[in-house]
Design a protein around this motif. Structure first.
Motif, mmCIF file in Angstrom:
data_model
loop_
_atom_site.group_PDB
_atom_site.id
_atom_site.type_symbol
_atom_site.label_atom_id
_atom_site.label_comp_id
_atom_site.label_asym_id
_atom_site.label_seq_id
_atom_site.Cartn_x
_atom_site.Cartn_y
_atom_site.Cartn_z
ATOM 1 N N ALA A 206 31.256 -24.810 -16.481
ATOM 2 C CA ALA A 206 31.017 -23.113 -16.654
ATOM 3 C C ALA A 206 30.239 -22.789 -15.445
ATOM 4 N N ARG A 207 29.555 -23.617 -14.668
ATOM 5 C CA ARG A 207 29.300 -23.329 -13.375
ATOM 6 C C ARG A 207 30.394 -23.073 -12.441
ATOM 7 N N MET A 208 31.255 -23.980 -12.192
ATOM 8 C CA MET A 208 32.684 -23.905 -11.572
ATOM 9 C C MET A 208 33.272 -22.570 -11.733
ATOM 10 N N ARG A 209 33.245 -22.194 -13.246
ATOM 11 C CA ARG A 209 34.112 -21.019 -13.510
ATOM 12 C C ARG A 209 33.484 -19.737 -12.931
ATOM 13 N N ALA A 215 26.420 -27.866 -7.678
ATOM 14 C CA ALA A 215 25.374 -28.891 -8.471
ATOM 15 C C ALA A 215 26.443 -29.741 -9.001
ATOM 16 N N ALA A 216 26.217 -31.051 -8.765
ATOM 17 C CA ALA A 216 26.967 -32.246 -9.391
ATOM 18 C C ALA A 216 26.918 -32.349 -10.927
ATOM 19 N N GLU A 234 35.110 -34.028 -8.278
ATOM 20 C CA GLU A 234 35.920 -33.995 -7.276
ATOM 21 C C GLU A 234 36.703 -32.577 -7.298
ATOM 22 N N LEU A 235 37.015 -32.100 -8.410
ATOM 23 C CA LEU A 235 37.468 -30.780 -8.624
ATOM 24 C C LEU A 235 36.746 -29.545 -7.964
ATOM 25 N N ALA A 236 35.225 -29.843 -8.399
ATOM 26 C CA ALA A 236 34.382 -28.956 -7.801
ATOM 27 C C ALA A 236 34.293 -28.934 -6.373
ATOM 28 N N ARG A 241 35.768 -26.421 -1.343
ATOM 29 C CA ARG A 241 36.656 -26.420 0.124
ATOM 30 C C ARG A 241 37.602 -25.270 0.136
ATOM 31 N N LEU A 242 38.466 -25.142 -1.111
ATOM 32 C CA LEU A 242 39.394 -23.978 -1.053
ATOM 33 C C LEU A 242 38.664 -22.592 -1.110
#
Length: 475
Positions: A206-209, A215-216, A234-236, A241-242
């Motif tokens: 949800a944080r990534m969204r 936050a790991a 790793e995706l985060a 980076r992207l």
């Protein structure tokens, strides 16, 4: 019509079971099969008791039935050989003593009762009925000569055997309950150790969204979940980076656009300015040399001169839109005030209020240009589309971000709102600076709200700049 009813009933039951299954938690999905297994084991145990207990009762009491037969045969033989059979029979009956599984019932005293005695223990009647006890008692006639003297009755006492089976049944129930409790506790804590990392994984996704990649997600739980958490981290990192690369690219695009606009503004200023001046000078020269002052209205020279002046004004507006000189010369706050005065001149009936922070002038070039462009586009949209009577503009430094808000009391947002070229440009500029842009309706006002993060804190806020233009202040 009738064949449709079973099909409809089956469809409804399938849908209900699917909805019920989807609502069950993971713990419930684990505990329900365990409970079903325990109940099934108890049912199988009851079925086994019903199936095998009659044969067990018969086997356990077969010796007693044979003993009763042997006693009857021996007594008949003794009475046949005795000189006084009645005395021998009385002595035998008196020797039996207390009631037992084998007893003598004299003829004519009472009908012999041969049913097994099963009620001498504290066993529930439903359990006794569950056992399906067969007919185990038997009678063996005793004769003196040809006369019927009585019967040897075999009436087994099954209370001990029933109690034994009841205790065994209770042991099975207790063992099943204990196993179910242990399995339930194991499933509860096992799922707990899995659900907590899954909840953390869900919170991380949800944080990534929402664009937070810093936050790991903790690596916890079973190896499969730890592996999923590691892959999510790793995706985060990849998304971070992207996202950073995209922001850098957008910054470069915005900088290139601003450079191109400045270059185009310079070309227009350098090329159009002299040409327009020459047109005005030639128009003045074409007028009557003997006349003093500007050309007379209605003359060709007067028309050319007015057209040149209108073209100069249009050129000035284009230049201001392409590269506002106020931002560099006057500062951001004064440039926005000039923008609002220009908007007030275009819409005299519009009441405008504004509130600015004096620290806006300390922003770097990119932030200043972006803030000015966002305000410019918001004000332009109000003038073109809102049909508003009041407009408010706020630009403040709040902690580590810039707050920009343009609001109006116009007709509001269309149902199928799509970002046109102006809003798309605003969105791209905001994304380039890792900011947030919202276009919404609040308290009967259309609001364009933007937050731009500050890479470095600006100076202390003193008193601020508050400017109100128009007929009244009503933000």
């Amino acid at each position: 019509m009738e064949p449709e009813l079973p099909r409809l009933s089956k469809s409804l039951s399938t849908r209900f079971s699917a909805q019920l299954r989807n609502r069950l938690s993971l713990r419930a999905r684990l505990l329900l099969p365990l409970a079903a297994m325990v109940v099934g084991a108890l049912l199988l145990g009851g079925l086994a008791l019903q199936t095998f207990s009659p044969e067990q009762f018969e086997d356990e009491n077969a010796q007693g039935a044979r003993s009763a037969q042997l006693v009857a045969d021996a007594l008949n033989a003794a009475l046949a050989a005795a000189s006084n059979p009645q005395q021998t029979l009385d002595a035998f009956a008196g020797g039996l003593g207390m009631p037992a599984a084998i007893e003598f019932v004299p003829a004519g005293s009472r009908p012999p009762r041969i049913a097994a005695d099963t009620y001498r223990s504290n066993v529930p009647p439903w359990f006794t009925a569950l056992l399906r006890i067969p007919q185990l008692g038997s009678t063996h006639p005793i004769r003196i000569g040809m006369a019927h003297a009585g019967d040897i009755v075999f009436k087994p006492d099954l209370s001990a055997e029933i109690l034994e089976k009841w205790v065994g049944f209770l042991a099975i129930v207790a063992a099943s309950a204990a196993l179910m409790l242990l399995a339930g506790l194991s499933a509860y804590f096992t799922t707990g150790t899995a659900l907590r990392p899954l909840a953390q994984l869900g919170a991380g996704l949800a944080r990534m969204r929402n664009g937070n990649y810093d936050a790991a997600i903790p690596l916890a739980g079973p190896p499969e979940i730890r592996q999923s958490c590691a892959e999510a981290n790793e995706l985060a990192a990849t998304l971070k980076r992207l996202s950073r690369d995209n922001r850098d690219l957008l910054r470069k695009l915005v900088a290139v656009q601003d450079d191109e606009r400045r270059e185009l503004a310079r070309e227009l200023h350098d090329e159009m300015g002299p040409l327009l001046f020459a047109i005005r000078a030639n128009a003045t020269a074409l007028s009557d040399p003997e006349a003093e002052g500007p050309p007379e209205p209605g003359s060709p020279a007067y028309g050319i001169l007015n057209a040149a002046e209108a073209l100069q004004l249009a050129n000035r507006r284009v230049l201001e839109g392409l590269s506002p000189v106020y931002v560099a010369e006057l500062g951001l706050a004064a440039s926005i005030q000039a923008l609002l005065r220009n908007a007030q001149s275009q819409a005299p009936g519009l009441r405008v209020t504004s509130r600015f922070d004096d620290r806006l002038n300390e922003l770097d070039s990119l932030l200043s240009q972006t803030t000015y462009r966002l305000t410019q586009e918001g004000v332009t949209n109000v003038l073109r589309h809102a049909q508003a009577t009041t407009m408010g503009v706020v630009a403040m430094v709040d902690g580590n971000q810039i707050q920009i808000e343009i609001s109006d009391d116009g007709i509001g947002l269309p149902q199928d709102l799509t970002f046109g070229r102006g809003l798309t440009g605003m969105h791209d500029r905001v994304r380039a600076l890792d900011g947030k842009l919202q276009v919404l309706r609040e308290h009967n006002r259309t609001v364009v709200r933007c937050q731009l993060p500050l890479d470095h804190p600006v100076g202390r806020r003193d008193e601020g700049i508050t400017s109100t233009t128009g007929r009244s202040a009503c933000l």
